[in-house]
Design a protein around this motif. Sequence first.
Motif, PDB file in Angstrom:
ATOM      1  N   MET A   1      -4.091   7.853  -1.485  1.00  0.00           N
ATOM      2  CA  MET A   1      -4.744   7.565  -0.220  1.00  0.00           C
ATOM      3  C   MET A   1      -6.068   8.326  -0.141  1.00  0.00           C
ATOM      4  N   SER A   2      -6.965   7.771   0.638  1.00  0.00           N
ATOM      5  CA  SER A   2      -8.266   8.410   0.775  1.00  0.00           C
ATOM      6  C   SER A   2      -8.236   9.462   1.874  1.00  0.00           C
ATOM      7  N   MET A   4      -9.351  11.060   5.269  1.00  0.00           N
ATOM      8  CA  MET A   4      -9.799  10.449   6.510  1.00  0.00           C
ATOM      9  C   MET A   4     -10.810  11.344   7.198  1.00  0.00           C
ATOM     10  N   ASP A   8     -12.403   7.606  11.450  1.00  0.00           N
ATOM     11  CA  ASP A   8     -11.456   6.611  10.968  1.00  0.00           C
ATOM     12  C   ASP A   8     -10.399   6.338  12.037  1.00  0.00           C
ATOM     13  N   TYR A  10      -8.086   3.439  11.608  1.00  0.00           N
ATOM     14  CA  TYR A  10      -6.972   2.677  11.052  1.00  0.00           C
ATOM     15  C   TYR A  10      -6.772   2.991   9.574  1.00  0.00           C
ATOM     16  N   GLU A  11      -5.552   2.792   9.124  1.00  0.00           N
ATOM     17  CA  GLU A  11      -5.234   2.845   7.700  1.00  0.00           C
ATOM     18  C   GLU A  11      -4.943   1.407   7.286  1.00  0.00           C
ATOM     19  N   THR A  13      -3.789  -1.280   4.445  1.00  0.00           N
ATOM     20  CA  THR A  13      -3.065  -1.451   3.185  1.00  0.00           C
ATOM     21  C   THR A  13      -3.017  -2.938   2.890  1.00  0.00           C
ATOM     22  N   GLY A  20      -4.880   0.989  -0.407  1.00  0.00           N
ATOM     23  CA  GLY A  20      -4.937   1.456   0.964  1.00  0.00           C
ATOM     24  C   GLY A  20      -6.060   2.442   1.162  1.00  0.00           C
ATOM     25  N   PHE A  21      -6.688   2.386   2.339  1.00  0.00           N
ATOM     26  CA  PHE A  21      -7.756   3.318   2.673  1.00  0.00           C
ATOM     27  C   PHE A  21      -7.979   3.306   4.173  1.00  0.00           C
ATOM     28  N   ALA A  22      -8.603   4.375   4.669  1.00  0.00           N
ATOM     29  CA  ALA A  22      -8.898   4.510   6.090  1.00  0.00           C
ATOM     30  C   ALA A  22     -10.176   3.758   6.426  1.00  0.00           C
ATOM     31  N   ARG A  28     -12.779  -2.467  10.023  1.00  0.00           N
ATOM     32  CA  ARG A  28     -11.578  -3.278  10.263  1.00  0.00           C
ATOM     33  C   ARG A  28     -11.981  -4.718  10.551  1.00  0.00           C
ATOM     34  N   CYS A  51      -4.384   5.344  12.699  1.00  0.00           N
ATOM     35  CA  CYS A  51      -4.365   6.663  12.056  1.00  0.00           C
ATOM     36  C   CYS A  51      -3.728   7.654  13.012  1.00  0.00           C
TER      37      CYS A  51
END
Length: 53
Positions: A1-2, A4, A8, A10-11, A13, A20-22, A28, A51
């Motif tokens: 995962m990155s 955050m 940020d 939202y996460e 996927t 997956g990333f923020a 979004r 998040c």
Amino acid sequence: MSAMSPTDDYEFTCPQCGEGFAVNGGMRAAVLERGCPICGSPASTDAFDPCPA
């Protein structure tokens, strides 16, 4: 995962490739419009989780 950052919201996927990333609100919207930036698969709102605060 990155990692955050404070901006940020939202996460994301990807349901297709599993990456997956923020993302923030603007990112979004872009993912929902254009699809996953990794594999190009369409994305729905179900692919985003808020998040933790």
